[in-house]
Scaffold this motif. Structure first.
Motif, PDB file in Angstrom:
ATOM      1  N   TYR A 166      -9.538  -0.339  -0.311  1.00 61.40           N
ATOM      2  CA  TYR A 166      -9.636   0.944   0.403  1.00 61.40           C
ATOM      3  C   TYR A 166     -10.285   0.757   1.775  1.00 61.40           C
ATOM      4  N   ASP A 167     -11.315  -0.077   1.838  1.00 63.02           N
ATOM      5  CA  ASP A 167     -11.978  -0.316   3.120  1.00 63.02           C
ATOM      6  C   ASP A 167     -11.036  -0.980   4.114  1.00 63.02           C
ATOM      7  N   GLN A 211      -1.977   4.767   5.490  1.00 65.09           N
ATOM      8  CA  GLN A 211      -2.012   5.988   4.683  1.00 65.09           C
ATOM      9  C   GLN A 211      -0.817   5.988   3.748  1.00 65.09           C
ATOM     10  N   ILE A 237      -2.803   1.179  -6.776  1.00 65.05           N
ATOM     11  CA  ILE A 237      -3.927   0.388  -6.279  1.00 65.05           C
ATOM     12  C   ILE A 237      -4.318  -0.730  -7.248  1.00 65.05           C
ATOM     13  N   TYR A 257       0.819  -1.217   0.000  1.00 65.79           N
ATOM     14  CA  TYR A 257       0.000   0.000   0.000  1.00 65.79           C
ATOM     15  C   TYR A 257       0.853   1.268   0.000  1.00 65.79           C
ATOM     16  N   ARG A 282      -8.379   1.442   5.267  1.00 67.40           N
ATOM     17  CA  ARG A 282      -8.937   2.386   6.235  1.00 67.40           C
ATOM     18  C   ARG A 282      -9.082   1.723   7.598  1.00 67.40           C
ATOM     19  N   ARG A 330     -11.051  -2.494  -5.863  1.00 70.99           N
ATOM     20  CA  ARG A 330     -10.554  -1.272  -5.199  1.00 70.99           C
ATOM     21  C   ARG A 330     -11.271  -0.976  -3.884  1.00 70.99           C
ATOM     22  N   HIS A 331     -12.591  -1.117  -3.884  1.00 67.75           N
ATOM     23  CA  HIS A 331     -13.366  -0.777  -2.698  1.00 67.75           C
ATOM     24  C   HIS A 331     -12.966  -1.644  -1.507  1.00 67.75           C
TER      25      HIS A 331
END
Length: 127
Positions: free
Chosen positions: A37-38, A46, A22, A17, A41, A33-34
């Motif tokens: 990203y989830d 970051q 991505i 990451y 998070r 991707r979702h």
């Protein structure tokens, strides 16, 4: 519900990451991707600022901001001072939707009656 994350996938995501795009991470993990990203998070991952500068070349909000020293077109003008003049009525002109005086009085009486009825209904509903 999607498939659960394994410890190996989570470790791979932590490593990649910070440095990889991505799409490359999506291909290597077989997720969309979702999901990435989830999970990032939830792991509080970051990307570093250097990575963002290289891969996100469009600076946020700076293109649409006012530049320093910018003067607005309406500085010093009163609100509406020049805007309504061409559409104002001339003397003696009446708008097309003006009601006769008698009809205006009747409508006012009806609105007062409705208000009184509503107030009485509220009063009796409390009892």
């Amino acid at each position: 519900m999607g498939k659960r994350w394994t410890q190996a996938e989570t470790d791979t995501l932590r490593e990649m990451y910070q440095t990889h795009h991505i799409d490359a991470i999506c291909e290597s993990l077989g997720r969309n991707r979702h999901q990435l990203y989830d999970k990032a998070r939830s792991l509080k991952l970051q990307r570093p600022n250097k990575w963002r500068a290289l891969h996100c070349p469009i600076p946020t909000n700076t293109a649409t901001r006012f530049k320093k020293g910018h003067e607005t077109w309406n500085k010093g003008k009163k609100l509406g001072s020049d805007w309504g003049k061409p559409t104002q009525f001339k003397k003696g002109q009446v708008p097309h939707n003006k009601l006769p005086q008698e009809l205006r009085e009747v409508t006012m009486m009806l609105s007062r009656l409705k208000k009184n009825i509503n107030e009485r209904e509220k009063r009796y509903a409390k009892r």
